[in-house]
Design a protein around this motif. Structure first.
Motif, PDB file in Angstrom:
ATOM      1  N   GLU A  97       0.809  -1.220   0.000  1.00  0.00           N
ATOM      2  CA  GLU A  97       0.000   0.000   0.000  1.00  0.00           C
ATOM      3  C   GLU A  97       0.846   1.276   0.000  1.00  0.00           C
ATOM      4  O   GLU A  97       0.535   2.232  -0.717  1.00  0.00           O
ATOM      5  CB  GLU A  97      -0.931  -0.014   1.218  1.00  0.00           C
ATOM      6  CG  GLU A  97      -1.845   1.180   1.308  1.00  0.00           C
ATOM      7  CD  GLU A  97      -2.740   1.138   2.538  1.00  0.00           C
ATOM      8  OE1 GLU A  97      -3.445   2.136   2.754  1.00  0.00           O
ATOM      9  OE2 GLU A  97      -2.723   0.133   3.277  1.00  0.00           O
ATOM     10  N   ASP A  98       1.920   1.308   0.779  1.00  0.00           N
ATOM     11  CA  ASP A  98       2.771   2.501   0.826  1.00  0.00           C
ATOM     12  C   ASP A  98       3.442   2.753  -0.522  1.00  0.00           C
ATOM     13  O   ASP A  98       3.575   3.904  -0.948  1.00  0.00           O
ATOM     14  CB  ASP A  98       3.844   2.352   1.909  1.00  0.00           C
ATOM     15  CG  ASP A  98       3.248   2.335   3.308  1.00  0.00           C
ATOM     16  OD1 ASP A  98       2.115   2.837   3.484  1.00  0.00           O
ATOM     17  OD2 ASP A  98       3.914   1.801   4.221  1.00  0.00           O
ATOM     18  N   ILE A  99       3.856   1.685  -1.181  1.00  0.00           N
ATOM     19  CA  ILE A  99       4.487   1.826  -2.496  1.00  0.00           C
ATOM     20  C   ILE A  99       3.443   2.280  -3.512  1.00  0.00           C
ATOM     21  O   ILE A  99       3.699   3.168  -4.328  1.00  0.00           O
ATOM     22  CB  ILE A  99       5.154   0.506  -2.925  1.00  0.00           C
ATOM     23  CG1 ILE A  99       6.296   0.154  -1.959  1.00  0.00           C
ATOM     24  CG2 ILE A  99       5.663   0.591  -4.361  1.00  0.00           C
ATOM     25  CD1 ILE A  99       6.875  -1.237  -2.146  1.00  0.00           C
ATOM     26  N   ASN A 101       0.817   4.057  -3.003  1.00  0.00           N
ATOM     27  CA  ASN A 101       0.529   5.479  -2.784  1.00  0.00           C
ATOM     28  C   ASN A 101       1.583   6.383  -3.406  1.00  0.00           C
ATOM     29  O   ASN A 101       1.286   7.509  -3.797  1.00  0.00           O
ATOM     30  CB  ASN A 101       0.405   5.771  -1.292  1.00  0.00           C
ATOM     31  CG  ASN A 101      -0.869   5.218  -0.706  1.00  0.00           C
ATOM     32  OD1 ASN A 101      -1.853   5.004  -1.415  1.00  0.00           O
ATOM     33  ND2 ASN A 101      -0.859   4.971   0.597  1.00  0.00           N
ATOM     34  N   SER A 102       2.808   5.888  -3.535  1.00  0.00           N
ATOM     35  CA  SER A 102       3.882   6.713  -4.091  1.00  0.00           C
ATOM     36  C   SER A 102       3.869   6.766  -5.621  1.00  0.00           C
ATOM     37  O   SER A 102       4.553   7.600  -6.206  1.00  0.00           O
ATOM     38  CB  SER A 102       5.244   6.220  -3.600  1.00  0.00           C
ATOM     39  OG  SER A 102       5.586   5.002  -4.227  1.00  0.00           O
ATOM     40  N   VAL A 103       3.109   5.879  -6.261  1.00  0.00           N
ATOM     41  CA  VAL A 103       3.063   5.871  -7.734  1.00  0.00           C
ATOM     42  C   VAL A 103       1.636   6.013  -8.256  1.00  0.00           C
ATOM     43  O   VAL A 103       1.385   5.881  -9.449  1.00  0.00           O
ATOM     44  CB  VAL A 103       3.709   4.583  -8.316  1.00  0.00           C
ATOM     45  CG1 VAL A 103       5.191   4.535  -8.023  1.00  0.00           C
ATOM     46  CG2 VAL A 103       3.006   3.325  -7.818  1.00  0.00           C
ATOM     47  N   TYR A 104       0.723   6.294  -7.372  1.00  0.00           N
ATOM     48  CA  TYR A 104      -0.699   6.298  -7.696  1.00  0.00           C
ATOM     49  C   TYR A 104      -1.086   7.287  -8.799  1.00  0.00           C
ATOM     50  O   TYR A 104      -2.009   7.044  -9.555  1.00  0.00           O
ATOM     51  CB  TYR A 104      -1.500   6.590  -6.432  1.00  0.00           C
ATOM     52  CG  TYR A 104      -2.933   6.160  -6.521  1.00  0.00           C
ATOM     53  CD1 TYR A 104      -3.278   4.819  -6.409  1.00  0.00           C
ATOM     54  CD2 TYR A 104      -3.943   7.084  -6.724  1.00  0.00           C
ATOM     55  CE1 TYR A 104      -4.593   4.415  -6.502  1.00  0.00           C
ATOM     56  CE2 TYR A 104      -5.258   6.683  -6.811  1.00  0.00           C
ATOM     57  CZ  TYR A 104      -5.570   5.348  -6.703  1.00  0.00           C
ATOM     58  OH  TYR A 104      -6.877   4.954  -6.799  1.00  0.00           O
ATOM     59  N   TYR A 105      -0.383   8.386  -8.906  1.00  0.00           N
ATOM     60  CA  TYR A 105      -0.808   9.425  -9.844  1.00  0.00           C
ATOM     61  C   TYR A 105      -0.095   9.387 -11.191  1.00  0.00           C
ATOM     62  O   TYR A 105      -0.303  10.270 -12.021  1.00  0.00           O
ATOM     63  CB  TYR A 105      -0.692  10.808  -9.191  1.00  0.00           C
ATOM     64  CG  TYR A 105      -1.708  10.934  -8.084  1.00  0.00           C
ATOM     65  CD1 TYR A 105      -3.044  11.170  -8.375  1.00  0.00           C
ATOM     66  CD2 TYR A 105      -1.346  10.759  -6.753  1.00  0.00           C
ATOM     67  CE1 TYR A 105      -3.993  11.254  -7.365  1.00  0.00           C
ATOM     68  CE2 TYR A 105      -2.284  10.840  -5.743  1.00  0.00           C
ATOM     69  CZ  TYR A 105      -3.599  11.085  -6.058  1.00  0.00           C
ATOM     70  OH  TYR A 105      -4.538  11.160  -5.065  1.00  0.00           O
ATOM     71  N   TYR A 106       0.705   8.385 -11.427  1.00  0.00           N
ATOM     72  CA  TYR A 106       1.259   8.206 -12.776  1.00  0.00           C
ATOM     73  C   TYR A 106       0.115   7.845 -13.715  1.00  0.00           C
ATOM     74  O   TYR A 106      -0.845   7.182 -13.317  1.00  0.00           O
ATOM     75  CB  TYR A 106       2.281   7.066 -12.796  1.00  0.00           C
ATOM     76  CG  TYR A 106       3.663   7.427 -12.304  1.00  0.00           C
ATOM     77  CD1 TYR A 106       4.532   8.168 -13.098  1.00  0.00           C
ATOM     78  CD2 TYR A 106       4.107   6.990 -11.060  1.00  0.00           C
ATOM     79  CE1 TYR A 106       5.807   8.470 -12.661  1.00  0.00           C
ATOM     80  CE2 TYR A 106       5.379   7.295 -10.611  1.00  0.00           C
ATOM     81  CZ  TYR A 106       6.222   8.037 -11.413  1.00  0.00           C
ATOM     82  OH  TYR A 106       7.481   8.336 -10.984  1.00  0.00           O
ATOM     83  N   ASP A 115       9.787   3.703 -12.545  1.00  0.00           N
ATOM     84  CA  ASP A 115       9.999   4.240 -11.199  1.00  0.00           C
ATOM     85  C   ASP A 115      10.316   3.114 -10.212  1.00  0.00           C
ATOM     86  O   ASP A 115      11.278   3.212  -9.443  1.00  0.00           O
ATOM     87  CB  ASP A 115       8.757   5.007 -10.749  1.00  0.00           C
ATOM     88  CG  ASP A 115       8.916   5.617  -9.365  1.00  0.00           C
ATOM     89  OD1 ASP A 115       8.928   4.845  -8.379  1.00  0.00           O
ATOM     90  OD2 ASP A 115       9.009   6.850  -9.255  1.00  0.00           O
ATOM     91  N   ARG A 119      13.905   2.460  -8.232  1.00  0.00           N
ATOM     92  CA  ARG A 119      13.978   2.468  -6.770  1.00  0.00           C
ATOM     93  C   ARG A 119      14.402   1.151  -6.156  1.00  0.00           C
ATOM     94  O   ARG A 119      15.130   1.132  -5.171  1.00  0.00           O
ATOM     95  CB  ARG A 119      12.608   2.827  -6.184  1.00  0.00           C
ATOM     96  CG  ARG A 119      12.373   4.305  -6.113  1.00  0.00           C
ATOM     97  CD  ARG A 119      11.232   4.606  -5.179  1.00  0.00           C
ATOM     98  NE  ARG A 119       9.973   4.463  -5.894  1.00  0.00           N
ATOM     99  CZ  ARG A 119       8.788   4.423  -5.302  1.00  0.00           C
ATOM    100  NH1 ARG A 119       8.704   4.454  -3.997  1.00  0.00           N
ATOM    101  NH2 ARG A 119       7.693   4.327  -6.013  1.00  0.00           N
TER     102      ARG A 119
END
Length: 172
Positions: A97-99, A101-106, A115, A119
């Motif tokens: 879930e945390d990961i 959230n970090s790419v959700y808006y691509y 990405d 990483r």
């Protein structure tokens, strides 16, 4: 080439299973393509499992850059966008879930893939080597774990590739 051959009708494309823009009726946003989510430290195995799953669905080109999005004015853009969004949701469903959230808006599955690769693909050779202990494991269990570590270590040192043939002699 006739115009109809260059721009197939959606009904013609729907029957062409070799077309990467075709979604099978079983392809749903809730599908889980891999059994273990990306946690960060398991990128190598997660990536391999995702690539196998996406290849089986003929969608690998949407993440590896071999299928570029058509121009928005192209009739195939809507089909590309639909498939891209399906791959995006499959990726989001397969990461912690945390990961996610970090790419959700691509907006591009290829961008998310790049990405995550940037990483998490930095292998840690020393951790792989340190995990090499039999302890109280049976030989078969130990060998299986050791083989997985060898395979992971090998994946960190893939030979360089070149599309122009300049590295052909080095690879040979």
């Amino acid at each position: 080439m006739s115009e109809s051959a260059a721009n197939p009708k959606p009904t013609e494309m729907a029957t062409d299973i070799s077309n990467p823009f075709v979604l099978h009726p079983s392809d749903q946003p809730g599908n889980i393509l891999v059994s273990k989510t990306l946690q960060g430290d398991n990128y190598s195995t997660w990536s391999r499992a995702m690539r196998i799953s996406l290849s089986a669905k003929n969608k690998l080109g949407l993440i590896d850059g071999t299928i570029d999005p058509p121009a928005e004015t192209n009739k195939q853009f809507a089909l590309w966008q639909r498939c891209n969004n399906m791959v995006l949701v499959w990726i989001l469903n397969s990461v912690h879930e945390d990961i996610a959230n970090s790419v959700y808006y691509y907006t591009s599955a290829a961008d998310v893939w790049a990405d995550l690769r940037d990483r998490f693909s930095q292998g840690n050779d020393s951790c792989v080597i340190v995990e090499h202990r039999q302890e109280q494991k049976s030989i078969s269990v130990y060998y299986t774990k050791l083989k997985a570590l060898w395979d992971e270590l090998t994946s960190y040192h893939e030979p360089p590739t070149c599309t122009y043939g300049g590295l052909k002699k080095i690879n040979e």
